[in-house]
Design a protein around this motif. Structure first.
Motif, PDB file in Angstrom:
ATOM      1  N   THR A 108       6.697  16.594  16.887  1.00  0.00           N
ATOM      2  CA  THR A 108       5.912  15.513  16.886  1.00  0.00           C
ATOM      3  C   THR A 108       6.737  14.256  16.414  1.00  0.00           C
ATOM      4  O   THR A 108       6.192  13.190  16.450  1.00  0.00           O
ATOM      5  N   GLY A 109       7.876  14.364  15.738  1.00  0.00           N
ATOM      6  CA  GLY A 109       8.711  13.232  15.407  1.00  0.00           C
ATOM      7  C   GLY A 109       8.288  12.442  13.998  1.00  0.00           C
ATOM      8  O   GLY A 109       7.573  13.002  13.325  1.00  0.00           O
ATOM      9  N   PRO A 110       8.986  11.636  13.564  1.00  0.00           N
ATOM     10  CA  PRO A 110       8.646  11.072  12.251  1.00  0.00           C
ATOM     11  C   PRO A 110       7.142  10.403  12.109  1.00  0.00           C
ATOM     12  O   PRO A 110       6.554   9.979  13.163  1.00  0.00           O
ATOM     13  N   VAL A 111       6.602  10.716  11.046  1.00  0.00           N
ATOM     14  CA  VAL A 111       5.341  10.122  10.698  1.00  0.00           C
ATOM     15  C   VAL A 111       5.155   8.754  10.213  1.00  0.00           C
ATOM     16  O   VAL A 111       6.187   8.564   9.420  1.00  0.00           O
ATOM     17  N   ARG A 112       4.578   7.898  10.626  1.00  0.00           N
ATOM     18  CA  ARG A 112       4.272   6.568  10.083  1.00  0.00           C
ATOM     19  C   ARG A 112       2.911   6.575   9.602  1.00  0.00           C
ATOM     20  O   ARG A 112       1.856   6.842  10.104  1.00  0.00           O
ATOM     21  N   LEU A 113       2.817   6.247   8.313  1.00  0.00           N
ATOM     22  CA  LEU A 113       1.945   6.044   7.473  1.00  0.00           C
ATOM     23  C   LEU A 113       1.024   4.897   7.735  1.00  0.00           C
ATOM     24  O   LEU A 113       1.704   3.674   8.322  1.00  0.00           O
ATOM     25  N   LEU A 114      -0.358   4.765   7.702  1.00  0.00           N
ATOM     26  CA  LEU A 114      -1.037   3.682   8.153  1.00  0.00           C
ATOM     27  C   LEU A 114      -1.748   3.173   6.739  1.00  0.00           C
ATOM     28  O   LEU A 114      -1.965   3.997   5.843  1.00  0.00           O
ATOM     29  N   ALA A 115      -1.856   1.917   6.553  1.00  0.00           N
ATOM     30  CA  ALA A 115      -2.633   1.263   5.411  1.00  0.00           C
ATOM     31  C   ALA A 115      -4.035   0.973   6.053  1.00  0.00           C
ATOM     32  O   ALA A 115      -4.272   0.416   6.901  1.00  0.00           O
ATOM     33  N   ALA A 116      -4.921   1.574   5.524  1.00  0.00           N
ATOM     34  CA  ALA A 116      -6.244   1.653   5.967  1.00  0.00           C
ATOM     35  C   ALA A 116      -7.356   1.811   4.905  1.00  0.00           C
ATOM     36  O   ALA A 116      -6.915   2.234   3.806  1.00  0.00           O
ATOM     37  N   ILE A 155      -5.775   2.363   1.363  1.00  0.00           N
ATOM     38  CA  ILE A 155      -4.859   3.548   0.882  1.00  0.00           C
ATOM     39  C   ILE A 155      -3.953   4.027   2.111  1.00  0.00           C
ATOM     40  O   ILE A 155      -4.144   3.341   3.182  1.00  0.00           O
ATOM     41  N   ALA A 156      -2.799   4.699   1.723  1.00  0.00           N
ATOM     42  CA  ALA A 156      -1.923   5.091   2.677  1.00  0.00           C
ATOM     43  C   ALA A 156      -2.690   6.479   3.340  1.00  0.00           C
ATOM     44  O   ALA A 156      -3.033   7.286   2.897  1.00  0.00           O
ATOM     45  N   TRP A 157      -2.587   6.620   4.903  1.00  0.00           N
ATOM     46  CA  TRP A 157      -3.008   7.734   5.422  1.00  0.00           C
ATOM     47  C   TRP A 157      -1.976   8.165   6.588  1.00  0.00           C
ATOM     48  O   TRP A 157      -1.533   7.305   7.246  1.00  0.00           O
ATOM     49  N   CYS A 158      -1.848   9.471   6.548  1.00  0.00           N
ATOM     50  CA  CYS A 158      -1.278   9.886   7.879  1.00  0.00           C
ATOM     51  C   CYS A 158      -2.038   9.961   8.976  1.00  0.00           C
ATOM     52  O   CYS A 158      -3.218   9.934   9.013  1.00  0.00           O
ATOM     53  N   PRO A 159      -1.506   9.878  10.420  1.00  0.00           N
ATOM     54  CA  PRO A 159      -2.497   9.719  11.282  1.00  0.00           C
ATOM     55  C   PRO A 159      -3.509  10.685  11.465  1.00  0.00           C
ATOM     56  O   PRO A 159      -4.724  10.567  11.674  1.00  0.00           O
ATOM     57  N   ASP A 160      -2.998  11.932  11.093  1.00  0.00           N
ATOM     58  CA  ASP A 160      -4.092  13.361  11.032  1.00  0.00           C
ATOM     59  C   ASP A 160      -4.955  13.211  10.371  1.00  0.00           C
ATOM     60  O   ASP A 160      -6.113  13.334  10.774  1.00  0.00           O
ATOM     61  N   CYS A 161      -5.047  12.723   9.106  1.00  0.00           N
ATOM     62  CA  CYS A 161      -5.941  12.759   8.029  1.00  0.00           C
ATOM     63  C   CYS A 161      -6.817  11.393   8.511  1.00  0.00           C
ATOM     64  O   CYS A 161      -8.212  11.567   8.254  1.00  0.00           O
ATOM     65  N   HIS A 162      -6.258  10.178   8.932  1.00  0.00           N
ATOM     66  CA  HIS A 162      -7.013   9.223   9.204  1.00  0.00           C
ATOM     67  C   HIS A 162      -7.852   9.659  10.443  1.00  0.00           C
ATOM     68  O   HIS A 162      -9.233   9.195  10.397  1.00  0.00           O
ATOM     69  N   ASP A 163      -7.348   9.962  11.313  1.00  0.00           N
ATOM     70  CA  ASP A 163      -8.396  10.402  12.404  1.00  0.00           C
ATOM     71  C   ASP A 163      -9.480  11.241  12.272  1.00  0.00           C
ATOM     72  O   ASP A 163     -10.228  11.210  12.676  1.00  0.00           O
ATOM     73  N   ALA A 164      -9.133  12.261  11.418  1.00  0.00           N
ATOM     74  CA  ALA A 164     -10.079  13.434  11.261  1.00  0.00           C
ATOM     75  C   ALA A 164     -11.184  12.859  10.266  1.00  0.00           C
ATOM     76  O   ALA A 164     -12.231  13.110  10.310  1.00  0.00           O
ATOM     77  N   THR A 165     -10.611  11.987   9.212  1.00  0.00           N
ATOM     78  CA  THR A 165     -11.684  11.374   8.472  1.00  0.00           C
ATOM     79  C   THR A 165     -12.424  10.278   9.188  1.00  0.00           C
ATOM     80  O   THR A 165     -13.737  10.152   8.886  1.00  0.00           O
ATOM     81  N   ARG A 166     -11.940   9.642  10.153  1.00  0.00           N
ATOM     82  CA  ARG A 166     -12.764   8.685  10.671  1.00  0.00           C
ATOM     83  C   ARG A 166     -13.620   9.332  11.649  1.00  0.00           C
ATOM     84  O   ARG A 166     -14.768   8.750  12.027  1.00  0.00           O
ATOM     85  N   VAL A 171       4.696  12.617   4.301  1.00  0.00           N
ATOM     86  CA  VAL A 171       5.035  11.459   3.736  1.00  0.00           C
ATOM     87  C   VAL A 171       5.696  10.554   4.584  1.00  0.00           C
ATOM     88  O   VAL A 171       5.955  11.006   5.816  1.00  0.00           O
ATOM     89  N   HIS A 172       6.132   9.336   4.558  1.00  0.00           N
ATOM     90  CA  HIS A 172       6.232   8.293   5.463  1.00  0.00           C
ATOM     91  C   HIS A 172       7.690   8.592   5.953  1.00  0.00           C
ATOM     92  O   HIS A 172       8.680   8.810   5.414  1.00  0.00           O
ATOM     93  N   GLY A 173       7.816   8.786   7.169  1.00  0.00           N
ATOM     94  CA  GLY A 173       9.264   9.080   7.684  1.00  0.00           C
ATOM     95  C   GLY A 173       9.467  10.490   7.766  1.00  0.00           C
ATOM     96  O   GLY A 173      10.702  10.747   8.481  1.00  0.00           O
ATOM     97  N   VAL A 177       0.949  -1.137   0.073  1.00  0.00           N
ATOM     98  CA  VAL A 177       0.052  -0.086   0.225  1.00  0.00           C
ATOM     99  C   VAL A 177       0.850   1.233  -0.176  1.00  0.00           C
ATOM    100  O   VAL A 177       0.527   2.114  -0.738  1.00  0.00           O
ATOM    101  N   LEU A 178       1.905   1.179   0.890  1.00  0.00           N
ATOM    102  CA  LEU A 178       2.908   2.539   0.655  1.00  0.00           C
ATOM    103  C   LEU A 178       3.464   2.706  -0.434  1.00  0.00           C
ATOM    104  O   LEU A 178       3.553   3.583  -0.962  1.00  0.00           O
ATOM    105  N   ALA A 179       3.917   1.483  -1.104  1.00  0.00           N
ATOM    106  CA  ALA A 179       4.451   1.551  -2.403  1.00  0.00           C
ATOM    107  C   ALA A 179       3.831   2.092  -3.365  1.00  0.00           C
ATOM    108  O   ALA A 179       4.029   2.965  -4.385  1.00  0.00           O
ATOM    109  N   ALA A 180       2.328   1.625  -3.581  1.00  0.00           N
ATOM    110  CA  ALA A 180       1.389   2.210  -4.509  1.00  0.00           C
ATOM    111  C   ALA A 180       1.288   3.616  -4.249  1.00  0.00           C
ATOM    112  O   ALA A 180       0.743   4.293  -5.295  1.00  0.00           O
ATOM    113  N   ALA A 181       1.187   4.212  -3.010  1.00  0.00           N
ATOM    114  CA  ALA A 181       0.954   5.542  -2.483  1.00  0.00           C
ATOM    115  C   ALA A 181       2.375   6.598  -2.772  1.00  0.00           C
ATOM    116  O   ALA A 181       2.393   7.683  -2.534  1.00  0.00           O
TER     117      ALA A 181
END
Length: 123
Positions: free
Chosen positions: A59-67, A90-101, A49-51, A21-25
């Protein structure tokens, strides 16, 4: 009920799926505004972007999610979300994932009719 379509993937398969999923994104969050931001200055897609580092200092490095790509599917119970095909993720950053959820949960709550009172007396 068991079988390949109903099994939760082992950890190795899950990691392979996440990597695919991350590669496709191309390692970038694929949110296109379902989080409430229009991402217009970033070409209509979240720039995280991841990392990379998050939008807030420290906030430190971002770890993308596959959701799930479909916001409504973000509300699925884990055992149902775990068996979605790669094409539904798709790949989500935590902020976009949480807000969309949160937005999907509000939408679902507003669409659900209010339950009638089961009290004996109307007050």
């Amino acid at each position: 009920m068991s079988g390949p379509a109903n099994r939760i993937p082992p950890l190795g398969d899950t990691e392979d799926l996440w990597r695919a999923v991350l590669a496709a994104a191309a390692g970038r969050c694929q949110c296109r505004g379902t989080c409430g931001k229009n991402h217009a200055k970033d070409g209509g897609r979240c720039k995280t972007v991841h990392g990379g580092y998050g939008p807030r200092h420290g906030t430190g490095p971002v770890r993308l999610l596959a959701a799930p790509a479909d916001p409504a599917d973000l509300l699925l119970p884990p055992h149902k979300a775990a068996v979605l095909p790669k094409t539904a993720l798709i790949a989500w950053c935590p902020d976009c994932h949480d807000a969309t959820r949160r937005t999907a949960a509000k939408t679902r709550q507003q669409a659900t009719p209010a339950a009638e009172s089961d009290s004996l007396f109307d007050l």
